[in-house]
Scaffold this active site. Structure first.
Site, PDB file in Angstrom:
ATOM      1  N   ASP A 171       1.055   5.608   0.335  1.00 32.67           N
ATOM      2  CA  ASP A 171       0.389   6.714   1.016  1.00 32.67           C
ATOM      3  C   ASP A 171      -0.079   7.776   0.027  1.00 32.67           C
ATOM      4  O   ASP A 171       0.236   7.728  -1.168  1.00 32.67           O
ATOM      5  CB  ASP A 171       1.349   7.359   2.019  1.00 32.67           C
ATOM      6  CG  ASP A 171       1.677   6.446   3.183  1.00 32.67           C
ATOM      7  OD1 ASP A 171       0.808   5.654   3.576  1.00 32.67           O
ATOM      8  OD2 ASP A 171       2.812   6.529   3.691  1.00 32.67           O
ATOM      9  N   ARG A 200       0.832  -1.201   0.000  1.00 29.98           N
ATOM     10  CA  ARG A 200       0.000   0.000   0.000  1.00 29.98           C
ATOM     11  C   ARG A 200       0.870   1.257   0.000  1.00 29.98           C
ATOM     12  O   ARG A 200       1.869   1.324   0.716  1.00 29.98           O
ATOM     13  CB  ARG A 200      -0.928   0.009   1.214  1.00 29.98           C
ATOM     14  CG  ARG A 200      -2.000  -1.065   1.162  1.00 29.98           C
ATOM     15  CD  ARG A 200      -2.900  -1.020   2.384  1.00 29.98           C
ATOM     16  NE  ARG A 200      -2.168  -1.331   3.606  1.00 29.98           N
ATOM     17  CZ  ARG A 200      -2.730  -1.402   4.812  1.00 29.98           C
ATOM     18  NH1 ARG A 200      -4.022  -1.157   4.952  1.00 29.98           N
ATOM     19  NH2 ARG A 200      -2.012  -1.698   5.864  1.00 29.98           N
ATOM     20  N   ARG A 260      10.581   7.571   3.318  1.00 25.59           N
ATOM     21  CA  ARG A 260      10.574   9.037   3.402  1.00 25.59           C
ATOM     22  C   ARG A 260      11.319   9.537   4.636  1.00 25.59           C
ATOM     23  O   ARG A 260      11.959  10.598   4.600  1.00 25.59           O
ATOM     24  CB  ARG A 260       9.137   9.543   3.385  1.00 25.59           C
ATOM     25  CG  ARG A 260       8.445   9.333   2.038  1.00 25.59           C
ATOM     26  CD  ARG A 260       6.945   9.521   2.128  1.00 25.59           C
ATOM     27  NE  ARG A 260       6.596  10.866   2.572  1.00 25.59           N
ATOM     28  CZ  ARG A 260       5.359  11.220   2.914  1.00 25.59           C
ATOM     29  NH1 ARG A 260       4.373  10.320   2.885  1.00 25.59           N
ATOM     30  NH2 ARG A 260       5.112  12.454   3.294  1.00 25.59           N
TER      31      ARG A 260
END
Length: 255
Positions: free
Chosen positions: A51, A49, A196
């Protein structure tokens, strides 16, 4: 019958991959298009998945359907119902035992930083802009301390729901390509915002604000509050998952 699809998307205008009761999701768009082609409700399971704002070059999903369609019909028919920022790249009939998420051996991401004095216009949706010159060699040296199986608590968001912070990072590579600095990371799996947060900590190293050994100290300290900020979503792209060679998938996904 079980089918697998390869999907690419521009994540800028989505709230993320996962289907939501509010807001636009990639999963919601894909399932709506597939359900039209199959003439019955379809639910998909993805390899990883993403974001809000994160892109994918080849997200892999699987779904089950008794509808008799050719692989070409699944791909082209679904694309005819998808918006411009999502596209099916290929479709394959796969054994019932194939699972897009649990069958993946690894997942690979690429983070792209536009490193020049002026911002982008054409590439703005797919890069993060950093005007201060970055030393990619320093970032590459610092990043190597992350390779291997570690507790990545320093690089997980406080909202992360994973039961364990342990992950096996197979490879991380930082390289300059003209005005861009690309960071490619492959691991067995990732924590929420892990890539990130790693990028956000490598940036001060590249700017010369931190020594390369700071990354190793962050990893050992396991304290998210002292690591770098979370880098913007725009620069992150899910490249692809990796699967064992015994599945009937495109060669570039197999190892």
């Amino acid at each position: 019958m079980r089918y697998a699809l390869g999907i690419e998307y521009d994540g800028t205008d989505f709230f993320g991959w996962q289907r939501l009761s509010h807001g636009r999701s990639v999963q919601g768009e894909v399932e709506a298009a597939l359900s039209f082609v199959a003439a019955h409700p379809v639910e998909v399971t993805c390899a990883g998945r993403t974001d809000a704002g994160v892109h994918a070059r080849c997200q892999v999903v699987h779904f089950d359907s008794d509808a008799r369609r050719s692989e070409r019909a699944w791909a082209l028919g679904t694309n005819s119902r998808l918006p411009r920022d999502v596209a099916v790249l290929w479709a394959r009939e796969v054994p019932d035992a194939f699972h897009a998420r649990f069958g993946a051996r690894a997942r690979r991401y690429r983070y792209t930083i536009l490193n020049r004095p002026v911002r982008a216009a054409l590439a703005a949706r797919f890069v993060t802009w950093e005007r201060v010159p970055l030393d990619a060699a320093r970032m590459q040296a610092a990043a190597q301390s992350l390779v291997g199986e570690h507790d990545f608590s320093a690089f997980r968001t406080v909202q992360c729901q994973a039961k364990s912070p342990m992950r096996n990072l197979h490879e991380i590579r930082v390289a300059r390509e003209g005005d861009e600095v690309a960071i490619e990371v492959e691991a067995n799996a990732f924590l929420h915002h892990m890539v990130r947060n790693i990028v956000g900590s490598l940036l001060p190293v590249g700017r010369g604000e931190r020594d390369p050994d700071w990354i190793a100290a962050l990893l050992a300290g396991r304290d998210r509050s002292v690591a770098g900020p979370t880098a913007p979503a725009s620069g992150l792209c899910f490249i692809a998952p990796r699967y064992p060679r015994d599945w009937p998938l495109p060669d570039d996904l197999l190892r």
